[in-house]
Design a protein around this motif. Sequence first.
Motif, mmCIF file in Angstrom:
data_model
loop_
_atom_site.group_PDB
_atom_site.id
_atom_site.type_symbol
_atom_site.label_atom_id
_atom_site.label_comp_id
_atom_site.label_asym_id
_atom_site.label_seq_id
_atom_site.Cartn_x
_atom_site.Cartn_y
_atom_site.Cartn_z
ATOM 1 N N ARG A 48 -4.303 -10.404 -1.439
ATOM 2 C CA ARG A 48 -5.613 -9.732 -1.275
ATOM 3 C C ARG A 48 -5.674 -9.025 0.074
ATOM 4 N NH1 ARG A 48 -10.378 -10.536 -4.082
ATOM 5 N NH2 ARG A 48 -11.377 -9.682 -2.211
ATOM 6 N N LEU A 49 -5.260 -9.743 1.122
ATOM 7 C CA LEU A 49 -5.323 -9.165 2.473
ATOM 8 C C LEU A 49 -4.360 -7.985 2.609
ATOM 9 C CD1 LEU A 49 -5.522 -12.469 4.583
ATOM 10 C CD2 LEU A 49 -7.372 -10.803 4.230
ATOM 11 N N ALA A 50 -3.224 -8.049 1.937
ATOM 12 C CA ALA A 50 -2.263 -6.934 1.982
ATOM 13 C C ALA A 50 -2.851 -5.703 1.292
ATOM 14 C CB ALA A 50 -0.945 -7.349 1.328
ATOM 15 N N HIS A 51 -3.500 -5.897 0.142
ATOM 16 C CA HIS A 51 -4.136 -4.765 -0.559
ATOM 17 C C HIS A 51 -5.274 -4.178 0.282
ATOM 18 C CE1 HIS A 51 -2.083 -4.389 -4.364
ATOM 19 N NE2 HIS A 51 -2.084 -5.709 -4.531
ATOM 20 N N GLU A 52 -6.042 -5.060 0.926
ATOM 21 C CA GLU A 52 -7.131 -4.622 1.815
ATOM 22 C C GLU A 52 -6.563 -3.779 2.953
ATOM 23 O OE1 GLU A 52 -10.024 -7.876 2.782
ATOM 24 O OE2 GLU A 52 -9.541 -7.280 4.830
ATOM 25 N N PHE A 53 -5.469 -4.259 3.520
ATOM 26 C CA PHE A 53 -4.789 -3.588 4.637
ATOM 27 C C PHE A 53 -4.254 -2.221 4.181
ATOM 28 C CE2 PHE A 53 -0.701 -3.607 7.303
ATOM 29 C CZ PHE A 53 -1.323 -3.167 8.450
ATOM 30 N N ARG A 54 -3.716 -2.175 2.962
ATOM 31 C CA ARG A 54 -3.190 -0.935 2.409
ATOM 32 C C ARG A 54 -4.322 0.089 2.275
ATOM 33 N NH1 ARG A 54 -1.425 -0.355 -3.889
ATOM 34 N NH2 ARG A 54 -0.483 1.719 -3.757
ATOM 35 N N GLY A 55 -5.493 -0.403 1.821
ATOM 36 C CA GLY A 55 -6.635 0.481 1.656
ATOM 37 C C GLY A 55 -7.152 1.036 2.972
ATOM 38 N N GLN A 56 -6.966 0.256 4.036
ATOM 39 C CA GLN A 56 -7.502 0.651 5.358
ATOM 40 C C GLN A 56 -6.615 1.640 6.095
ATOM 41 O OE1 GLN A 56 -7.732 -3.141 7.201
ATOM 42 N NE2 GLN A 56 -9.680 -3.694 6.285
ATOM 43 N N ARG A 57 -5.329 1.750 5.669
ATOM 44 C CA ARG A 57 -4.416 2.547 6.474
ATOM 45 C C ARG A 57 -4.772 4.041 6.421
ATOM 46 N NH1 ARG A 57 1.063 2.522 5.116
ATOM 47 N NH2 ARG A 57 0.190 2.486 3.049
ATOM 48 N N PRO A 92 11.398 -6.177 9.926
ATOM 49 C CA PRO A 92 11.790 -4.848 9.434
ATOM 50 C C PRO A 92 10.689 -4.225 8.576
ATOM 51 C CG PRO A 92 12.803 -6.515 8.061
ATOM 52 C CD PRO A 92 12.014 -7.252 9.115
ATOM 53 N N LEU A 93 9.464 -4.265 9.093
ATOM 54 C CA LEU A 93 8.314 -3.731 8.351
ATOM 55 C C LEU A 93 7.508 -2.841 9.290
ATOM 56 C CD1 LEU A 93 7.066 -7.049 6.681
ATOM 57 C CD2 LEU A 93 8.195 -5.163 5.484
ATOM 58 N N ARG A 94 7.091 -1.659 8.793
ATOM 59 C CA ARG A 94 6.331 -0.751 9.648
ATOM 60 C C ARG A 94 4.821 -0.991 9.577
ATOM 61 N NH1 ARG A 94 9.520 3.860 10.957
ATOM 62 N NH2 ARG A 94 11.575 2.953 11.353
ATOM 63 N N HIS A 95 4.373 -1.634 8.498
ATOM 64 C CA HIS A 95 2.928 -1.810 8.319
ATOM 65 C C HIS A 95 2.625 -3.268 7.987
ATOM 66 C CE1 HIS A 95 2.742 2.517 8.414
ATOM 67 N NE2 HIS A 95 3.547 2.597 7.365
ATOM 68 N N ALA A 96 2.853 -4.125 8.961
ATOM 69 C CA ALA A 96 2.675 -5.555 8.716
ATOM 70 C C ALA A 96 1.413 -6.066 9.404
ATOM 71 C CB ALA A 96 3.886 -6.333 9.202
ATOM 72 N N ARG A 97 0.622 -6.785 8.672
ATOM 73 C CA ARG A 97 -0.538 -7.481 9.215
ATOM 74 C C ARG A 97 -0.144 -8.954 9.353
ATOM 75 N NH1 ARG A 97 -6.514 -7.385 6.233
ATOM 76 N NH2 ARG A 97 -7.418 -9.128 7.382
ATOM 77 N N ILE A 98 -0.210 -9.467 10.568
ATOM 78 C CA ILE A 98 0.188 -10.859 10.806
ATOM 79 C C ILE A 98 -1.075 -11.695 10.985
ATOM 80 C CG2 ILE A 98 1.589 -12.417 12.221
ATOM 81 C CD1 ILE A 98 3.184 -10.123 10.943
ATOM 82 N N GLU A 99 -1.223 -12.702 10.167
ATOM 83 C CA GLU A 99 -2.421 -13.549 10.223
ATOM 84 C C GLU A 99 -2.034 -15.002 10.421
ATOM 85 O OE1 GLU A 99 -5.567 -12.796 10.158
ATOM 86 O OE2 GLU A 99 -5.729 -10.775 9.293
#
Lengths: 285, 285
Positions: A276-285, A89-96
């Motif tokens: 860290r990766l979530a913040h990076e991902f947030r910055g990239q959107r 239930p997430l619209r902006h999920a990065r799966i690693e």
Amino acid sequence: MIPGERVIAVDGGGSGSRFLCDGPAGRVTVELGPANVYTDFDGALRVLRDGLGQLARDMGADLTFAPACLALAGVIDAGIADRVRRALPLRHARIEEDWRAALEGALDGRDGAVVGLGTGSFAARKSGDAARAVGGHGLRLGDEASGAWLGRSALSRALHAAEGLADASPLTDVLLDRHGGVAGIVGFARDAAPADFAALAPEIAAAAGGDDPHAVALLREGAGYMRRALSALRWAPSEPLSLIGGLGAAYLDWLPQDMAAAHVPPAGTALDGALRLAHEFRGQR
Amino acid sequence: MIPGERVIAVDGGGSGSRFLCDGPAGRVTVELGPANVYTDFDGALRVLRDGLGQLARDMGADLTFAPACLALAGVIDAGIADRVRRALPLRHARIEEDWRAALEGALDGRDGAVVGLGTGSFAARKSGDAARAVGGHGLRLGDEASGAWLGRSALSRALHAAEGLADASPLTDVLLDRHGGVAGIVGFARDAAPADFAALAPEIAAAAGGDDPHAVALLREGAGYMRRALSALRWAPSEPLSLIGGLGAAYLDWLPQDMAAAHVPPAGTALDGALRLAHEFRGQR
């Protein structure tokens, strides 16, 4: 609060799952059971949905649009990452893959390498935008140097010692005594999970500290595997190297000199890395 | 016919069970399914009672008092041998481990050693009245040099080759291609039984004949294990040595010179060996 100011980090693995939501008003964390999307997709998704739901309740907020990084055991290819992403239930999920967050957390985002040494094992390296891992693969074919590998190898050596194919040592003597000889060890191994073998690893590491020849040989062999894995990843001794996981510290005394000289204690956990990766991902959107 | 003139031999193992009754009027044989008294006592006993019943019907005779030797997989100690003996409709049964009959049959009762190389492995030696075996123990901790060990080891090497921890070879290339790369091999290995790994062994032996470096290394490592096992048994190159089992012939080219020079083709099967032991037992009563 403005939607999007919160970020979500998840470290989901074989020994448990940790969920974190970080926002202007503070952080909440949730701990749940294991989640491996390869070996048990449906079970892992239940844990993930449950954890995300608890974060939302604890935050008193809808987190559907919060940027998230989920670092999960069992993300073996892009297909399974997509399946996980669609099921959440997430619209902006990065799966690693889980190692990716462990690498990021241990080196606090810097270039360098980590070797993960728990029940299983892996090695990973980050260089600029590129990150790659080798190893793991489970105890049947891999997980060299891991706790499970150490325990299983020590039991094999105990059988060899009992039958005269190798010299006995204090370690092989105590393993044979405790399990009730050759038949007892064979019976134990038949039903043992990797974690059962890994439970012997601290004792093997302690025996190596006491110069037990079998234990020393195993820790040296494990360190030799790490050397090969790091070579395959093109790690150079000028880069930092962290040993992480429950057995990381046990191997420090057995590393080749250049690896020991490059060692830095891990700066943070895999959950820190996922954040860290979530913040990076947030910055990239 | 006079009761006692007939003898019974049984070779019961993981791949099938063979029953033989030898008497003045001729022989009858029966073949049935696997019987391992350690991993499945009740199932093995059903097979054994069934086979003995068929022999009696085929002979048209009561075999209760016939001297018998049953050489069975899973006779790991005297306790289990006693349980088997008490459960059988035979008054004069000698219960042996399966290797004992294989040794007797391959060397036709002479002193010397055998190495059994099938899905699993063992080494055994007879010297006068004494016979002893080492190895086996299953793939998790042992069965070195066996077919299952060869197959599993080759798959590990294929993973190393795919990830740059080892050079690739024609064998590792074909294993990766056929299984669909690293993830495919890991998935195969997770569910594979020892026999599934062993199914790869003939291909590995053939690759060694074609000088594939990984295959050659594995067959040399297997031969090195046999050397250690034979040393533990105090085998001397002046004694005959037979390699038996489906993979025996595959190793002949890879034996150290003294072991190759001592090699004799097996004189007979484990059932022949059990029959020899049954006649010996009959003479001792």
